[in-house]
Design a protein around this motif. Structure first.
Motif, mmCIF file in Angstrom:
data_model
loop_
_atom_site.group_PDB
_atom_site.id
_atom_site.type_symbol
_atom_site.label_atom_id
_atom_site.label_comp_id
_atom_site.label_asym_id
_atom_site.label_seq_id
_atom_site.Cartn_x
_atom_site.Cartn_y
_atom_site.Cartn_z
ATOM 1 N N ALA A 19 -35.370 -8.914 -13.030
ATOM 2 C CA ALA A 19 -35.753 -9.747 -14.178
ATOM 3 C C ALA A 19 -37.250 -9.649 -14.441
ATOM 4 O O ALA A 19 -37.681 -9.517 -15.594
ATOM 5 N N GLU A 63 -35.185 -14.867 -15.931
ATOM 6 C CA GLU A 63 -33.739 -15.070 -15.753
ATOM 7 C C GLU A 63 -33.411 -15.269 -14.280
ATOM 8 O O GLU A 63 -33.939 -14.577 -13.419
ATOM 9 N N VAL A 111 -29.157 -11.846 -13.558
ATOM 10 C CA VAL A 111 -29.294 -10.710 -14.469
ATOM 11 C C VAL A 111 -27.944 -10.008 -14.588
ATOM 12 O O VAL A 111 -27.490 -9.364 -13.646
#
Length: 156
Positions: free
Chosen positions: A60, A83, A86
């Motif tokens: 991320a 995030e 992912v």
């Protein structure tokens, strides 16, 4: 798709050194430190000694850093949180933003990879997971997208 494979594919596509990959990861968050040796371990094959699995956090940060690396940082907008999970859809979205791809470009990338995708199929990949028309991006679809994008970036 395995995070290490995604990282390996993008590194090959852009011809990045281990140091450059570590720099790109730090672009997303300077406090998130990944060293050159860590990157080297992520890029090894699973059966090689020293292999380490690339976590969602590392991938991320790399994808967010890639967006900043290719497009520049917008100082007027606060940094988005990285995030936690992912998925293939997230990888597809981040690469679309990083390479500034429009729908026409996305379709061409899939055609170049030998896997044409219709407009509704493509738009379903970018919907929110709770939407009725959401479609999860499969490993084969992401693999073909990375292949087509590599052909586009590196040339045939």
């Amino acid at each position: 798709m395995i995070n290490n494979d995604v990282l390996r594919s993008i590194r090959y596509m852009l011809d990045l050194s281990d140091n450059k990959v570590a720099e790109i990861i730090r672009l997303a968050d300077p406090a998130f430190v990944v060293e050159k040796d860590d990157v080297r371990a992520f890029l090894l094959k699973e059966d090689e000694s020293g292999y380490r699995a690339c976590s969602d956090a590392v991938l991320a940060h790399f994808l967010d850093g890639l967006i900043i690396h290719r497009r520049g940082r917008d100082e007027s907008v606060p940094l988005r949180p990285v995030e936690k999970r992912v998925s293939n859809n997230v990888v597809l979205k981040k690469l679309r933003v990083a390479f500034e791809l429009r729908d026409v470009d996305m379709h061409q990338v899939f055609v170049d990879a030998g896997l044409p995708v219709s407009k509704p199929e493509l738009s379903a990949l970018f919907r929110q997971p709770g939407h009725k028309n959401y479609r999860p991006c499969g490993d084969q679809l992401l693999r073909n997208f990375l292949k087509g994008l590599t052909l586009r970036v590196r040339g045939a």
